[in-house]
Design a protein around this motif. Sequence first.
Motif, short mmCIF file in Angstrom:
data_model
loop_
_atom_site.label_atom_id
_atom_site.label_comp_id
_atom_site.label_asym_id
_atom_site.label_seq_id
_atom_site.Cartn_x
_atom_site.Cartn_y
_atom_site.Cartn_z
N SER A 62 0.90 -1.16 0.01
CA SER A 62 0.04 0.04 -0.11
C SER A 62 0.98 1.25 -0.04
N GLN A 63 0.42 2.42 -0.58
CA GLN A 63 1.28 3.61 -0.44
C GLN A 63 0.63 4.52 0.61
N LYS A 64 0.05 3.97 1.48
CA LYS A 64 -0.36 4.78 2.65
C LYS A 64 -0.22 4.03 3.77
N GLY A 65 0.39 4.75 5.05
CA GLY A 65 0.46 3.93 6.16
C GLY A 65 -0.92 3.63 7.02
N GLY A 66 -0.95 2.84 7.95
CA GLY A 66 -1.91 2.48 8.63
C GLY A 66 -2.99 1.88 7.98
N LYS A 87 7.92 -7.40 -7.52
CA LYS A 87 8.74 -8.27 -8.41
C LYS A 87 8.88 -9.61 -7.87
N ALA A 88 9.06 -9.92 -6.63
CA ALA A 88 9.19 -11.04 -5.74
C ALA A 88 7.94 -11.84 -5.61
N ALA A 89 6.86 -11.31 -6.15
CA ALA A 89 5.68 -12.00 -5.52
C ALA A 89 4.97 -12.82 -6.58
N ASN A 90 4.24 -13.97 -6.39
CA ASN A 90 3.21 -14.54 -7.38
C ASN A 90 1.92 -13.74 -7.16
N HIS A 91 1.64 -13.03 -6.01
CA HIS A 91 0.30 -12.30 -5.98
C HIS A 91 0.61 -11.09 -5.12
N VAL A 92 0.02 -10.12 -5.46
CA VAL A 92 0.26 -8.84 -4.52
C VAL A 92 -1.35 -8.67 -3.95
N LEU A 93 -1.27 -8.35 -2.58
CA LEU A 93 -2.73 -7.93 -1.70
C LEU A 93 -2.48 -6.47 -1.54
N ILE A 94 -3.47 -5.67 -1.66
CA ILE A 94 -3.60 -4.24 -1.53
C ILE A 94 -4.42 -3.91 -0.67
N PRO A 95 -4.07 -3.45 0.68
CA PRO A 95 -5.43 -3.38 1.69
C PRO A 95 -5.48 -1.75 1.49
N VAL A 96 -6.75 -1.54 1.64
CA VAL A 96 -7.22 -0.04 1.64
C VAL A 96 -8.28 0.20 2.43
N ASN A 121 -7.53 6.93 0.84
CA ASN A 121 -6.86 5.82 0.55
C ASN A 121 -7.04 5.08 -0.65
N LEU A 122 -8.33 5.63 -1.46
CA LEU A 122 -8.65 5.23 -2.76
C LEU A 122 -7.74 5.83 -3.62
N GLU A 123 -7.50 6.93 -3.43
CA GLU A 123 -6.70 7.70 -4.38
C GLU A 123 -5.32 7.30 -4.40
N THR A 124 -4.93 6.70 -3.45
CA THR A 124 -3.52 6.07 -3.56
C THR A 124 -3.27 4.84 -4.67
N LEU A 125 -4.69 4.35 -5.00
CA LEU A 125 -4.57 3.32 -5.95
C LEU A 125 -3.72 3.49 -6.95
N SER A 126 -4.03 4.69 -7.55
CA SER A 126 -3.25 5.08 -9.03
C SER A 126 -1.81 4.89 -8.70
N ASN A 127 -1.27 5.42 -7.66
CA ASN A 127 0.21 5.17 -7.44
C ASN A 127 0.50 3.62 -7.39
#
Length: 206
Positions: A8-12, A99-108, A114-120
């Motif tokens: 995620s590109q946002k803490g917490g 790059k190391a992952a088979n799958h990426v999880l993005i908690p928001v 928070n939703l605005e960080t999804l573009s990053n």
Amino acid sequence: MHVVSVVSQKGGSGKTTVAVGLAVEAVRAGKIAAVVDLDPQATAANWGDRRGEDVPPTVVSCQASRLEKVLAVAKSQDLDLILIDTPGKSADAAIAAIKAANHVLIPVEPHISNLETLSNVSELLALAGKPRATVIISKAPPLGRRHEDARAAITALGFSVAPTVLYQRAAYSDATNLGSTASEYEPRGKASIELSLLYSYIASIL
């Protein structure tokens, strides 16, 4: 060995809760799992210290530049699942983990900031070769439709969304303080059910 990076590109946003929660669910399902903590704040590593080194899953703290080496060691030890916990605002660590992952999880969280960080995050996924990714709505208010509105907005951005929502519940933070997870702290609680359902879903798509 499956490698799942929690980014995620946002803490917490609940990254550590997701990483350690899924790792423990994997252990409870009979898998050999570990957590790699790339966050300089070492939140997952500190959780592991409170838990005790003899209680699985193992938690390893390392810098992003050491990730490849750590994963190579893990692979030699026949682990089933690695969860990588990442810093909130480090693009370099996020890209290394993706790059190391088979799958990426993005908690928001289901809030516009928070939703605005999804573009990053989308840009980071593109830089890392566009691995499979799933958004997890976390810390949602137990009442109201905010999580459903967030789901619609996330889907409109082109992301897949996990069917299970992690709601704002005291059991998550109370368990973390003790080096455990909600499933262990309150086995019959709603948070425990959420983690179990989320793990079942993630396991089904790996």
